[in-house]
Design an enzyme around this catalytic site. Structure first.
Site, PDB file in Angstrom:
ATOM      1  N   LYS A  71      -1.744  25.380 154.374  1.00 31.41           N
ATOM      2  CA  LYS A  71      -2.694  24.670 153.513  1.00 31.41           C
ATOM      3  C   LYS A  71      -3.141  25.545 152.337  1.00 31.41           C
ATOM      4  CE  LYS A  71      -6.712  23.535 155.299  1.00 31.41           C
ATOM      5  NZ  LYS A  71      -6.217  24.091 156.563  1.00 31.41           N
ATOM      6  N   THR A  73      -1.430  27.990 151.069  1.00 32.07           N
ATOM      7  CA  THR A  73      -0.255  28.131 150.214  1.00 32.07           C
ATOM      8  C   THR A  73      -0.122  26.931 149.277  1.00 32.07           C
ATOM      9  OG1 THR A  73       0.860  29.395 151.956  1.00 32.07           O
ATOM     10  CG2 THR A  73       2.248  28.476 150.212  1.00 32.07           C
ATOM     11  N   ARG A  94     -11.584  30.399 150.672  1.00 36.90           N
ATOM     12  CA  ARG A  94     -12.407  31.211 151.571  1.00 36.90           C
ATOM     13  C   ARG A  94     -11.822  32.616 151.698  1.00 36.90           C
ATOM     14  NH1 ARG A  94     -11.886  28.292 156.931  1.00 36.90           N
ATOM     15  NH2 ARG A  94      -9.859  27.824 156.043  1.00 36.90           N
ATOM     16  N   LYS A 105      -2.481  34.659 163.362  1.00 36.18           N
ATOM     17  CA  LYS A 105      -1.877  34.172 162.124  1.00 36.18           C
ATOM     18  C   LYS A 105      -1.357  35.272 161.212  1.00 36.18           C
ATOM     19  CE  LYS A 105      -3.798  30.832 159.864  1.00 36.18           C
ATOM     20  NZ  LYS A 105      -4.816  30.032 159.138  1.00 36.18           N
ATOM     21  N   ALA A 273     -13.561  26.590 160.355  1.00 36.50           N
ATOM     22  CA  ALA A 273     -13.830  25.148 160.397  1.00 36.50           C
ATOM     23  C   ALA A 273     -13.889  24.604 161.813  1.00 36.50           C
ATOM     24  CB  ALA A 273     -12.773  24.395 159.604  1.00 36.50           C
ATOM     25  N   PHE A 301      -8.463  23.863 158.549  1.00 34.26           N
ATOM     26  CA  PHE A 301      -7.807  23.005 159.535  1.00 34.26           C
ATOM     27  C   PHE A 301      -7.643  21.573 159.021  1.00 34.26           C
ATOM     28  CE2 PHE A 301      -9.763  26.384 162.299  1.00 34.26           C
ATOM     29  CZ  PHE A 301      -8.575  27.051 162.515  1.00 34.26           C
ATOM     30  N   PHE A 381       9.377  23.794 154.795  1.00 36.89           N
ATOM     31  CA  PHE A 381       9.745  25.039 155.475  1.00 36.89           C
ATOM     32  C   PHE A 381      11.275  25.162 155.470  1.00 36.89           C
ATOM     33  CE2 PHE A 381       5.437  24.890 156.729  1.00 36.89           C
ATOM     34  CZ  PHE A 381       5.078  26.130 157.240  1.00 36.89           C
ATOM     35  N   TRP A 409       6.010  27.663 148.487  1.00 39.11           N
ATOM     36  CA  TRP A 409       6.219  28.983 149.097  1.00 39.11           C
ATOM     37  C   TRP A 409       7.393  29.675 148.422  1.00 39.11           C
ATOM     38  CZ3 TRP A 409       9.789  32.132 151.242  1.00 39.11           C
ATOM     39  CH2 TRP A 409       9.324  33.244 151.967  1.00 39.11           C
TER      40      TRP A 409
END
Length: 556
Positions: A71, A73, A94, A105, A273, A301, A381, A409
């Site tokens: 998200k 990205t 954030r 992560k 979140a 999220f 992806f 990406w």
């Protein structure tokens, strides 16, 4: 294929002075933190108050897999794409927490050619904001215990101290502890515990404050616990709101950085979140709106968590108008919602994808309930097959949803051009009829039920006896008109992380509630949700190192 950190270290950054100049900032509007980071003046927003607002674009997503769905990205890539279309776009994000950075992560500053930089600094200590929040939070804890030890003038009941200590790391063994052991010189023994810094009420206060004075007023309202007569005790009663604000005098200032393509980015605040309200600061978003034509921001999220809180809590507090929403979906997450094990997500499976679309459909319905226009972003992806991305594209079109295949990406802003054009069309349209999930004057229980039913799709809620008593007490205290901040798993629409897809016929269990009066909301703990996460079996920290010449490796 290059890693995120390799791409970041090869990027050509402008000096932060040049980024500030591009935004027409004067030397009094910012102060440098090295060559590539800066703090914006906490008076800048007041200076810009008469300027028109740019359009706010909110990026949210479906319920994610444990690794996240990119998200941030997409947020960065969309901002870069808007600038490629000659629009003045600014990104508002954030700050990452060391907990997930060192935990599951890894890095949390976007990815590939759509990152905010310097990603090493942003992911680690940055400008020290989270450390300042940790210090202020724990200073309050120390003052509380000292007050009790030194005669307890305020008659605080040690059994009813609600304020927890914090640290910015996942550490499950600190969830429940006992302090003050070892005799009279070491204080009064009592049960205590730690939460993660990003779940601290001071983090929420920082993000919901409009300036230094508002910050101090909110800190003064913090309820730290109760007397033996069950009367609330506040920071104002302890007379330390000034000292705590002093520790936050620099943290209140938003941070200015840039992306891999030199797009300006304001990064400030970092509440989770799933256990907090999941949005960057009001000051950052509103400052970006004054400085740009478009602001691209994200909330943590899925739409059931971050987006709901952005719209029901942050928008209320900051009077922020959202022009359009982007819902990020990925092939792998939709396959997981369709029944595929997380270890087999790289294999093509259109049938599972078809089964998982119900999760996307619910998030679309949630955004529609808010009355906001939206675009679906398929975040591409390398393992996605053409058949899979084509299926999502055709499904969206058949359901009347605007959709764009996004490859930010690998291609940076260029990979988000189609998304940017569609988002601009939505943001510039009059297709908006905004509605909150609930009216603020409803009872606390009614507001909780409305979120569970309208946003999660639950049949009902089930309150524990403890939660019932707390809600009755809060209503009696006059706190019933505050908004609700739900603490819930991010992996499911329900409060059970194993119920994927679009569960039906479920009840949301409310374990307990907490009063965050300084922040201005009531936190509702559902299911088994913890405010101090734990580390996974193989933390991302195992892959990280720094070489002899100071080069960071393995951060992501």
């Amino acid at each position: 294929m290059k890693t995120d950190i390799e791409i970041a270290q090869e990027a050509k950054l402008k000096s932060i002075g040049d980024i500030a100049k591009d935004l027409h900032l004067t030397e009094n509007d910012w102060e440098p933190y090295g060559h590539t980071k800066a703090k914006l003046s906490d008076n800048l927003l007041k200076k810009l108050q008469d300027k028109p607002n740019g359009k706010v674009i909110l990026v949210t997503s479906i319920n994610p897999t444990p690794a996240g769905e990119g998200k941030s990205t997409v947020t960065v890539g969309l901002g870069q794409a808007l600038n490629k279309l000659n629009k003045k776009a600014i990104i508002a994000l954030r700050e990452p927490s060391l907990g997930p950075v060192m935990g599951m992560k890894g890095g949390a500053a976007g990815g590939g050619y759509s990152q905010v930089l310097p990603m090493e600094d942003i992911n680690l200590h940055f400008t020290g904001d989270l450390h300042a929040i940790t210090s202020a939070n724990n200073a309050l804890s120390a003052i509380i215990d000292n007050h009790i030890h030194r005669g307890n003038e305020l008659n605080i009941d040690p059994r009813r101290v609600e304020w927890k200590r914090v640290m910015d790391m996942n550490d499950r063994v600190l969830r429940q502890i006992v302090v003050g052991l070892g005799g009279p010189l070491r204080g009064i023994p009592r049960e205590d515990g730690f939460t993660i810094t990003v779940a601290s009420e001071i983090m929420a206060i920082l993000c919901l404050s409009t300036g230094l004075e508002d910050l101090k007023k909110r800190i003064a309202r913090i309820v730290i616990g109760y007397t033996y007569e069950e009367e609330p005790v506040t920071v104002k009663d302890l007379k330390i709101e000034g000292a705590l604000t002093l520790l936050l005098k620099d943290a209140i200032k938003p941070n200015l950085v840039q992306t891999t393509e030199n797009t300006p980015a304001i990064i400030h605040g970092g509440p989770f979140a799933n256990i907090a309200h999941g949005c960057n600061s009001i000051m950052a978003t509103k400052t970006a709106a004054k400085l740009g034509e478009y602001v691209v921001t994200e909330a943590g999220f899925g739409a059931d968590l971050g987006a709901e809180k952005f719209l029901d809590i942050k928008s209320r507090a900051g009077e922020i108008d959202t022009a359009a929403v982007v819902i990020v979906a990925t092939v792998r997450a939709l396959k997981m919602h369709g029944g595929v094990d997380k270890n087999n997500l790289k294999e093509e499976n259109v049938e599972a994808l078809k089964n998982g679309m119900s999760n996307l459909k619910k998030h679309i319905e949630t955004v529609e309930q808010f009355g906001l226009p939206y675009v679906i972003a398929i975040n591409k992806f390398p393992t996605d097959s053409e058949a899979e991305t084509d299926f999502i594209h055709h499904w969206c079109e058949s359901h009347g949803a605007e959709v764009a295949l996004t490859d930010v990406w690998a291609r940076g802003g260029e990979g988000g051009i189609d998304l940017a054009k569609k988002v601009m069309a939505k943001a510039d349209s009059d297709d908006r009829n905004f509605n909150y999930t609930y009216e603020i004057n409803e009872t606390l229980e009614t507001k909780i039920r409305m979120i569970a039913q309208k946003v999660y799709g639950a049949d009902n809620i089930e309150l524990s006896q403890k939660a019932k008593k707390q809600l009755m007490f809060y209503e009696k205290q006059g706190w019933g008109k505050l908004p609700i901040c739900m603490a819930k798993t991010q992996y499911s629409l329900s409060d059970d992380p194993t119920l994927l897809g679009r569960p039906e016929g479920f009840t949301v269990s409310i374990r307990e509630v907490q009063a965050s009066i300084g922040a201005g909301f009531i936190v509702v703990l559902t299911g088994e949700m913890m405010t101090m996460p734990g580390l996974p079996k193989k933390p991302a920290a195992y892959n990280m190192d720094v070489t002899e010449d100071g080069k960071i490796v393995g951060l992501f």
